[in-house]
Design an enzyme around this catalytic site. Structure first.
Site, short mmCIF file in Angstrom:
data_model
loop_
_atom_site.label_atom_id
_atom_site.label_comp_id
_atom_site.label_asym_id
_atom_site.label_seq_id
_atom_site.Cartn_x
_atom_site.Cartn_y
_atom_site.Cartn_z
N PRO A 119 37.50 41.22 49.82
CG PRO A 119 38.88 39.39 49.27
CD PRO A 119 39.00 40.79 49.34
CG HIS A 120 37.39 36.87 52.55
ND1 HIS A 120 36.49 36.02 51.97
CD2 HIS A 120 38.60 36.67 51.63
CE1 HIS A 120 37.00 35.41 50.87
NE2 HIS A 120 38.26 35.87 50.71
CG PHE A 121 34.99 38.65 57.60
CD1 PHE A 121 33.73 38.65 57.95
CD2 PHE A 121 35.71 37.58 57.02
CE1 PHE A 121 33.07 37.40 57.81
CE2 PHE A 121 35.06 36.35 56.92
CZ PHE A 121 33.61 36.26 57.54
N GLY A 138 39.68 40.59 56.94
CA GLY A 138 39.74 41.32 57.80
C GLY A 138 40.76 42.77 58.09
#
Length: 211
Positions: A119-121, A138
């Site tokens: 969901p994120h980076f 990340g």
């Protein structure tokens, strides 16, 4: 016993790729074939349920896709999945049902089983992520060695993949914490946890949780 066969890592009923993956013993054997697999799967999609967004890019009508997302063919996006702002799908990607591909996440030549969250980076290259696998913010799955040599899998014995590009196999329910690096040729077993900020390689099970 390493227990890293496809049948050990994945419940194949949670992916359209089932009839293809079950032909192989190990997940990395299927990775070079993913483009062809996805192109063949596109021919089997129910045209009443899926819509062609662009040439060889198909999404279920219930999927939510942000206008800023970039999606390259071939690609299939399953029911109720969310492709969020600035997601970058570089092609040869099979995204299952109820998946999340988030902000600035990049996917390339990979299979995401149902209910996977990246969901994120995140970066996911040349990999297979099993049912309900999750990458924290990340977390990166690296797919090329620094020395560009062919990728090995190191466990109780060394497995020769013969591939220069192969990321990881994440078993069903695998949990990877924030800002982890999963190095090329890694296998995270079913239900295993990799703690935040870890850098891991080889075969990771419940008994080895923080690399």
């Amino acid at each position: 016993m390493q227990n890293i066969f496809i049948s050990d890592l994945f419940d194949l009923t949670h992916s359209l790729s089932k009839p293809y993956l079950e032909k192989y013993s190990y997940g990395w054997q299927a990775v070079p074939k993913l483009k062809t697999i996805i192109e063949e799967l596109i021919q089997t999609l129910d045209r009443d349920e899926y819509v062609e967004l662009s040439a060889s890019v198909w999404a279920h009508k219930s999927a939510e896709i942000a206008p800023s997302a970039s999606i390259t063919a071939p690609c299939i996006i399953g029911a109720y999945s969310s492709i969020r702002h600035c997601a970058f799908i570089r092609g040869s990607a099979l995204i299952g049902e109820n998946c999340v591909v988030g902000n600035s996440t990049e996917i390339k030549n990979s299979v995401l089983f149902d209910n996977v969250q990246v969901p994120h980076f995140n970066y996911v290259g040349d990999s297979i992520l099993g049912y309900k696998a999750h990458l924290g913010a990340g977390a990166i799955i690296s797919n090329v060695r620094c020395d560009k040599a062919k990728i090995l899998i190191k466990g109780e014995k060394i497995y020769q993949t013969g591939l220069k590009k192969f990321g990881a196999l994440l078993g069903d329910g695998a949990e990877v914490g924030c800002n982890c690096v999963i190095n090329p040729g890694s296998i995270i077993k079913k239900g295993a946890t990799v703690y935040p900020l870890s850098s891991v390689c080889g075969i990771i099970g419940r008994e080895v949780e923080n690399g």
